[in-house]
Scaffold this active site. Structure first.
Site, PDB file in Angstrom:
ATOM      1  N   LYS A  67      68.518 -39.212  -5.986  1.00 46.05           N
ATOM      2  CA  LYS A  67      67.259 -38.469  -6.121  1.00 46.05           C
ATOM      3  C   LYS A  67      67.363 -37.462  -7.268  1.00 46.05           C
ATOM      4  O   LYS A  67      66.415 -37.280  -8.035  1.00 46.05           O
ATOM      5  CB  LYS A  67      66.924 -37.765  -4.788  1.00 46.05           C
ATOM      6  CG  LYS A  67      66.613 -38.764  -3.654  1.00 46.05           C
ATOM      7  CD  LYS A  67      66.488 -38.076  -2.285  1.00 46.05           C
ATOM      8  CE  LYS A  67      66.379 -39.101  -1.165  1.00 46.05           C
ATOM      9  NZ  LYS A  67      66.306 -38.487   0.184  1.00 46.05           N
ATOM     10  N   ASP A 101      58.854 -34.770   1.873  1.00 47.74           N
ATOM     11  CA  ASP A 101      59.377 -35.806   2.765  1.00 47.74           C
ATOM     12  C   ASP A 101      58.336 -36.240   3.801  1.00 47.74           C
ATOM     13  O   ASP A 101      58.506 -37.266   4.461  1.00 47.74           O
ATOM     14  CB  ASP A 101      60.598 -35.263   3.527  1.00 47.74           C
ATOM     15  CG  ASP A 101      61.908 -35.893   3.087  1.00 47.74           C
ATOM     16  OD1 ASP A 101      61.875 -37.017   2.543  1.00 47.74           O
ATOM     17  OD2 ASP A 101      62.952 -35.256   3.302  1.00 47.74           O
ATOM     18  N   GLN A 145      68.105 -33.151   3.443  1.00 45.21           N
ATOM     19  CA  GLN A 145      68.569 -34.520   3.682  1.00 45.21           C
ATOM     20  C   GLN A 145      69.064 -34.684   5.120  1.00 45.21           C
ATOM     21  O   GLN A 145      69.872 -33.887   5.599  1.00 45.21           O
ATOM     22  CB  GLN A 145      69.690 -34.863   2.688  1.00 45.21           C
ATOM     23  CG  GLN A 145      70.166 -36.301   2.763  1.00 45.21           C
ATOM     24  CD  GLN A 145      69.132 -37.301   2.273  1.00 45.21           C
ATOM     25  OE1 GLN A 145      68.323 -37.022   1.402  1.00 45.21           O
ATOM     26  NE2 GLN A 145      69.152 -38.498   2.849  1.00 45.21           N
TER      27      GLN A 145
HETATM   28  N1  GUN Z   1      67.722 -39.603   5.641  1.00 38.08           N
HETATM   29  C1  GUN Z   1      67.394 -40.900   5.676  1.00 38.08           C
HETATM   30  N2  GUN Z   1      66.206 -41.099   5.080  1.00 38.08           N
HETATM   31  C2  GUN Z   1      65.774 -39.894   4.657  1.00 38.08           C
HETATM   32  C3  GUN Z   1      64.611 -39.457   3.960  1.00 38.08           C
HETATM   33  O1  GUN Z   1      63.707 -40.219   3.608  1.00 38.08           O
HETATM   34  N3  GUN Z   1      64.544 -38.134   3.702  1.00 38.08           N
HETATM   35  C4  GUN Z   1      65.508 -37.276   4.078  1.00 38.08           C
HETATM   36  N4  GUN Z   1      65.346 -35.994   3.787  1.00 38.08           N
HETATM   37  N5  GUN Z   1      66.594 -37.639   4.730  1.00 38.08           N
HETATM   38  C5  GUN Z   1      66.721 -38.950   5.010  1.00 38.08           C
END
Ligand code: GUN
Length: 295
Positions: A54, A121, A98
């Site tokens: 990211k 998110d 995350q």
């Molecule tokens: N962990 C697994 N998928 C995601 C996601 O789309 N966003 C975040 N923040 N954590 C994750």
């Protein structure tokens, strides 16, 4: 047998990111650089990889990003205090924590602390509620939004389609189902959610025109569970042991790809299907957050 049936997430994500380039340039012309903060807690290896991807996507697009790495033992209160600082920082249009988080930290409290207008998110209860209501003013979770975009840009018709979603998680399964059952142009499907309590999952799968596997069970979907010609979307990322691999492990999806590909009409490769779309949608949400803040 037509085996040229891949839905190429990398190519579609690249198109999406190219489209975002113009919007970012327009913001910069107005003196606004989109900004995104990442928060990672502990040393989960998969989270490190995801956040790294990211960060790279931000750098490639000219989105400002900063990453806060916190020790596994950090208290919930300390994490919430950091989130309040990030909420108040006008350079940041998005704040992403995350998952997974350590067990002593309440995930729902964390996600409710990120301000809804920075919640790129789409996990804040306000944004979850808006998704359920069909109110598109909120932010929507990146993985299901990416799958909807994959279907749309691959000209897969969802109108009246039988969609089976495997998995009821808050990150993919539930929001995916909520999106595809909305009464709108690229949705309007009949959606069934299957999960560990479902009596005969295979029978549901065999009815699906579109089968979305997001339950996190390695190669769960076998060829005899797929209706010939169905569209198969594999969200799974599972590490399994493999004595022949150099590291002793390899990654597999929730779909037994080699066996299912000849039966499917269209299928996402894994990797190279859903993953790149998740990141592209995160970038899109961040650019949108910056546009809304700059209004
Ligand atoms: N962990 C697994 N998928 C995601 C996601 O789309 N966003 C975040 N923040 N954590 C994750």
């Amino acid at each position: 047998m037509d085996l040229n049936n891949l839905i190429d997430g990398r190519t579609i994500a690249a198109q999406l990111l190219a489209e975002l380039g113009g919007r970012i340039a327009a913001l910069k012309a107005r003196g606004v650089q989109p900004g995104l903060a990442f928060v990672r807690v502990g040393e989960d290896p998969a989270s490190k990889v995801y956040v790294g991807r990211k960060e790279k996507a931000c750098a490639d697009l000219g989105i400002f990003s900063e990453t806060h790495v916190l020790a596994e033992a950090i208290s919930e209160a300390e994490l919430l205090a950091l989130l309040e600082r990030l909420n108040a920082d006008s350079r940041l249009h998005g704040v992403l924590v995350q998952a997974p988080l350590p067990k002593h930290i309440r995930q729902e409290v964390v996600y409710a602390t990120v301000r809804p207008n920075k919640d790129v998110d789409g996990f804040h209860p306000v944004n979850v509620g808006k998704l359920m209501l069909g109110d598109e003013s909120g932010f929507q979770p990146c993985t299901p939004a990416g799958i909807r975009e994959l279907l749309r840009r691959s000209s897969v018709n969802t109108q009246g389609a039988e969609v089976v979603v495997l998995g009821r998680g808050n990150i993919v399964g539930k929001p995916m189902a909520a999106m595809l059952c909305q009464k709108s142009a690229h949705a309007n499907a009949t959606v069934t959610i299957c999960h560990s309590g479902t009596r005969d999952i295979a029978a549901h799968c065999r009815r699906a025109d579109i089968l979305i596997a997001a339950m996190g069970v390695p190669e769960f979907v076998k060829a005899d569970m797929v209706k010939p010609g169905a569209v198969v979307i594999d969200v799974g990322v599972n590490r399994v042991s493999d004595a022949t691999a150099k590291t002793g492990t390899r990654l597999v999806g929730d779909v037994a790809f080699a066996a299912v590909q000849p039966v499917a009409g269209r299928i996402t490769p894994n990797p190279g299907g859903v993953g790149p779309m998740t990141i592209a949608m995160l970038m899109q949400n961040t650019v949108r957050a910056a546009e809304l803040a700059a209004k």
